[in-house]
Design an enzyme around this catalytic site. Structure first.
Site: not given
Length: 268
Positions: A107, A194-195, A216-217
């Protein structure tokens, strides 16, 4: 019942030379312990887990402690070049990831600005061309830039991974219009990355026609990461099913779902 049984068995995700039944990718950062990460992997039924090469403990036999014990016959450990500031650093980290993971998938991330962590399209394309020439299967993380996505496709990338919002923000699908264009234009899988902060964000991305999403987050910072992982996985499947079922057109006027004639006669 396994979540994947809800989807047509023929609806597989093909990236490069691999076939996946799950369209939900997870990261491995920010989790409170390796045990929590493993429960998340199990709950989500993910088949791809990304790991930052720069976090790998070289003294620990070349493997990040968080990824130990993961069944690699079921899960692809995907090294990423997080932390690379330019193409040269990204290529170096990719080589390290290849040596540590035993495969040439990567990645690709190039994020020179430590405040925004937004990807550098110029350096990403430069690194992608180098890595592809060396036999890597490249999955590049990018801004939601349709023109860059086409350049990366033409360079030979296996996917493009446009951001939904700045990494780690949990803001959701802020780049929807651009992602929609990317999905319409490119011929390779589009993985929204992301986000994404809520399962509904993931479902919305899949309803657009994204091939997969990565979170992830949102999982790592939830009070119950395992439950959130399961919710995301279900949302990905729900969104995919919604997309495949070809939703009806949006109407600007009200349209009755039942006929309004034949049952309100005066003689009834």
């Amino acid at each position: 019942m396994e979540l994947q049984t809800l989807v047509d068995k023929n609806d597989s995700l093909i990236i490069g030379d691999r076939v996946f039944s799950s369209r939900f990718f997870t990261g491995s950062g920010k989790f409170s312990s390796p045990e929590v990460l493993r429960t998340v992997i199990e709950a989500s039924e993910t088949q791809v887990v990304t790991v930052a090469v720069r976090r790998v403990n070289l003294a620990a036999k070349g493997e990040e402690p968080a990824t130990r014990g993961i069944d690699r016959t079921k899960v692809l450990i995907l090294p990423n070049t997080s932390g690379a500031r330019n193409a040269e650093e990204a290529v170096r980290l990719a080589a390290l990831g290849k040596a540590l993971c035993g495969h040439s998938w990567v990645k690709l991330e190039v994020t020179p600005d430590p405040l925004s962590l937004l990807p550098d399209g110029v350096e990403t394309l430069k690194a992608a061309k180098i890595l592809i020439s060396e036999g890597y299967t490249v999955l590049p993380y990018i801004n939601a830039d349709p023109i860059l996505a086409l350049h990366l496709q033409d360079a030979g990338c296996a996917t493009v991974m446009p951001l939904a919002a700045p990494i780690g923000t949990n803001k959701g699908l802020k780049t929807e219009d651009q992602i929609r264009i990317i999905i319409d234009r490119v011929r390779i899988p589009v993985v929204v990355d992301a986000g994404l902060g809520l399962p509904s964000h993931a479902a919305a991305a899949m309803e657009l026609g994204a091939s997969a999403v990565l979170a992830n987050t949102a999982l790592a910072t939830a009070s119950n990461p395992q439950m959130m992982a399961k919710a995301f996985a279900a949302a990905v499947i729900s969104g995919r099913m919604g997309y495949l079922s070809r939703p009806g057109a949006i109407s600007e006027v009200a349209r009755a779902s039942s006929p309004l004639t034949g049952f309100l006669r005066r003689d009834s």
